[in-house]
Design an enzyme around this catalytic site. Sequence first.
Site, short mmCIF file in Angstrom:
data_model
loop_
_atom_site.label_atom_id
_atom_site.label_comp_id
_atom_site.label_asym_id
_atom_site.label_seq_id
_atom_site.Cartn_x
_atom_site.Cartn_y
_atom_site.Cartn_z
N ARG A 73 23.96 73.00 5.80
CA ARG A 73 22.88 72.46 4.99
C ARG A 73 21.60 73.22 5.32
NH1 ARG A 73 21.10 68.16 6.61
NH2 ARG A 73 22.44 67.61 8.35
N TYR A 215 27.85 75.86 -0.11
CA TYR A 215 28.38 75.22 1.10
C TYR A 215 28.08 73.73 1.19
CZ TYR A 215 30.29 75.35 5.79
OH TYR A 215 31.11 75.17 6.90
N LYS A 224 25.30 64.12 0.46
CA LYS A 224 23.96 63.88 1.00
C LYS A 224 22.94 63.72 -0.14
CE LYS A 224 25.46 64.45 5.21
NZ LYS A 224 25.67 63.28 6.07
N HIS A 244 23.05 56.34 6.31
CA HIS A 244 23.86 57.38 6.96
C HIS A 244 24.64 56.72 8.08
CE1 HIS A 244 23.74 61.51 9.20
NE2 HIS A 244 24.79 61.43 8.42
N SER A 266 23.13 63.79 13.99
CA SER A 266 24.19 64.80 14.15
C SER A 266 24.50 65.02 15.62
CB SER A 266 23.74 66.15 13.60
OG SER A 266 23.18 66.00 12.36
N CYS A 268 26.43 63.42 17.68
CA CYS A 268 26.55 62.25 18.55
C CYS A 268 27.95 61.64 18.46
CB CYS A 268 25.52 61.19 18.18
SG CYS A 268 23.84 61.66 18.60
N ASP A 291 30.74 58.42 7.38
CA ASP A 291 29.43 59.07 7.25
C ASP A 291 28.38 58.25 6.50
OD1 ASP A 291 27.79 61.33 7.80
OD2 ASP A 291 28.08 62.10 5.78
N ARG A 390 34.29 73.55 8.97
CA ARG A 390 34.62 72.19 8.49
C ARG A 390 36.05 72.06 8.00
NH1 ARG A 390 30.23 68.21 8.31
NH2 ARG A 390 28.46 69.38 9.06
C1 OXD Z 1 25.66 65.67 8.58
C2 OXD Z 1 27.01 65.71 8.00
O1 OXD Z 1 25.02 66.72 8.76
O2 OXD Z 1 27.60 64.65 7.81
O3 OXD Z 1 25.19 64.56 8.87
O4 OXD Z 1 27.51 66.82 7.71
MN MN Z 2 26.36 62.95 8.12
#
Ligand code: OXD
Ligand code: MN
Length: 609
Positions: A73, A215, A224, A244, A266, A268, A291, A390
Amino acid sequence: MNVQELKHPGLKKWVEEAVALMSPDTVEVCDGSKAEYDRMIKITVDAGLATPLNPEKLPGSVLFRSDPSDVARVENRTYIASQREEDAGPTNNWINPAELKKIMTDLYKGSMKGRTMYVIPFSMGPVGSDIAKIGVEITDSSYVVANMHIMTRVGTKVLDVLGSNGAYVPCFHSVGKPLGPGEKDAGLWPCAPLDKKYISHFPETREIWSYGSGYGGNALLGKKCLALRIASVLARDEGWLAEHMLILKITNPEGDVKYITGAFPSACGKTNLAMLIPTLPGWKVETVGDDIAWMKFGKDGRLYAINPEAGFFGVAPGTNNESNLNAMESCKKNSIFTNCGLTEDGDVWWELIGHGAPGKEILDWKGNKRPAPKTDKSPKGEEIAHPNARFTAPARQCPCIAKEWEDPAGVPISAFLFGGRRPKTIPLVNQARSWIHGVFMGSIVGSEVTAAVISDQVGQVRRDPFAMLPFCGYHMGDYFKHWIKLGQSHDESKLPKIFFVNWFRKNDEGKFIWPGYGENSRVLAWIFDRCSGKGKAQETPIGFLPTLDAITPPQGVSQGDMQELLKVDIEGWKAEIADVRKNHYPKFGDKLPKELYAELDAIEKRLNA
Ligand code: OXD
Ligand code: MN
């Protein structure tokens, strides 16, 4: 299906306008069928963009390698283009919407020449659910179509729900790489240079325009962009929550069930927590989502959550049979891998997968031949898989997916967790005294920045309120207000209880005190019991902490460790409060709700008492 067959005049007109602007060679409306998915994969394989994997190891799966400029991202190219800058707030990039549309319209002109335009009708949430929302993404990427098939519900069934006048979020996406006559991708991931990439949101008109990246969250616009940035605005206006958050189903040894959601920044271990295998005998944890959670109030005054997604877009490096067996099992077939290593026997490989690679050579994520690694570690900067490599896997393939995961009514939520990566000060678990105290906790979520995120801040705590910093589509101060208002306008006894957790406490030698992973079930069990009016706790200046005998320590964790994990570090908390007062809350100016300053004053007073 072709555009002429679309039964929704508004949608048809919007597509026709996009065709006139972007000039694709052909246009296809996606039907969501398996045949369509297979065709998309074949197109990418024929274009040299995807490699089919060994069908004996990973049936129905392929590997993509992206351009090195297009691997994650891009937060600094992500925009919230509200009419007024103050509505985007200090934590978002803002551009005037008319100006941004002008820049992007120029970029979109002819951007699909030589390509097919795909029109993807998709539902975030079970098709037809009251909580679900419909989007339509226009894209020139067959990679995006295939990923959207896994991550969302796609096709004719969505158009049926939309009817002739239903509401949808229009989403433009172009990779920004038109093809000249006879030109082919020839194995090169199509995208535009970084300074031409735009991931744009128009919150007032509920539109998404994305250009230049193929991507993940930049291109799969349901995730997102729609399910968080645009949905957070819808949720504010309509009185619900788009968060989130992962969603868990927990069953205790007596067979009682509770659902909880949790927000973590992120890095965690959110996906690991979502698929945790409990070490506590008799307890069961199942996944509803990993997510995003959308939550609305039911007639009974409780909050009900759905997972708007249909798949997992998980980070591969670090995922192994120990850290997350269920994720490993989820991507054993029918999956798309991006930027992983490719072994000689047609399998994928990544750092910390749990073993070396077979044979003599391996292809890294850039397609270079490298010696096959004997262990699962690589020196920093020389990784075989990109650190943000990913897997895209259907949620239904997860061995611990809860049977309710597609219930259109959602699941009733008993608790919210907030957490971060905090080596000091923040205890293992802490229950908020009230809704407003919980909102205060959510507003100050911080996490230690790891090497994978921003190198010049490594080791520092970065505040990421509600883990929504990159995902809130409006001013964060107004977002806090929305949370406070929901508490004020509903019966607090029916609202989820709020907890703060921290799996990442370290001792003075820098070693983790708590083992994490499956052992976190011990903390979840205490939270579960607290939600049933049980679970031993003591009131402290920072909230309700478990008594020392309330959580049985896992092997290797001493009573002394437990004392450390569950103590109130008065001096540490005073420093925390001072940091929030000086560096965090002032960022939000006069939009920071006064109720939160009142909480700050109150906790400070209790710490000084
Ligand atoms: C993030 C994801 O960056 O879920 O939170 O990819
Ligand atoms: Mn996420």
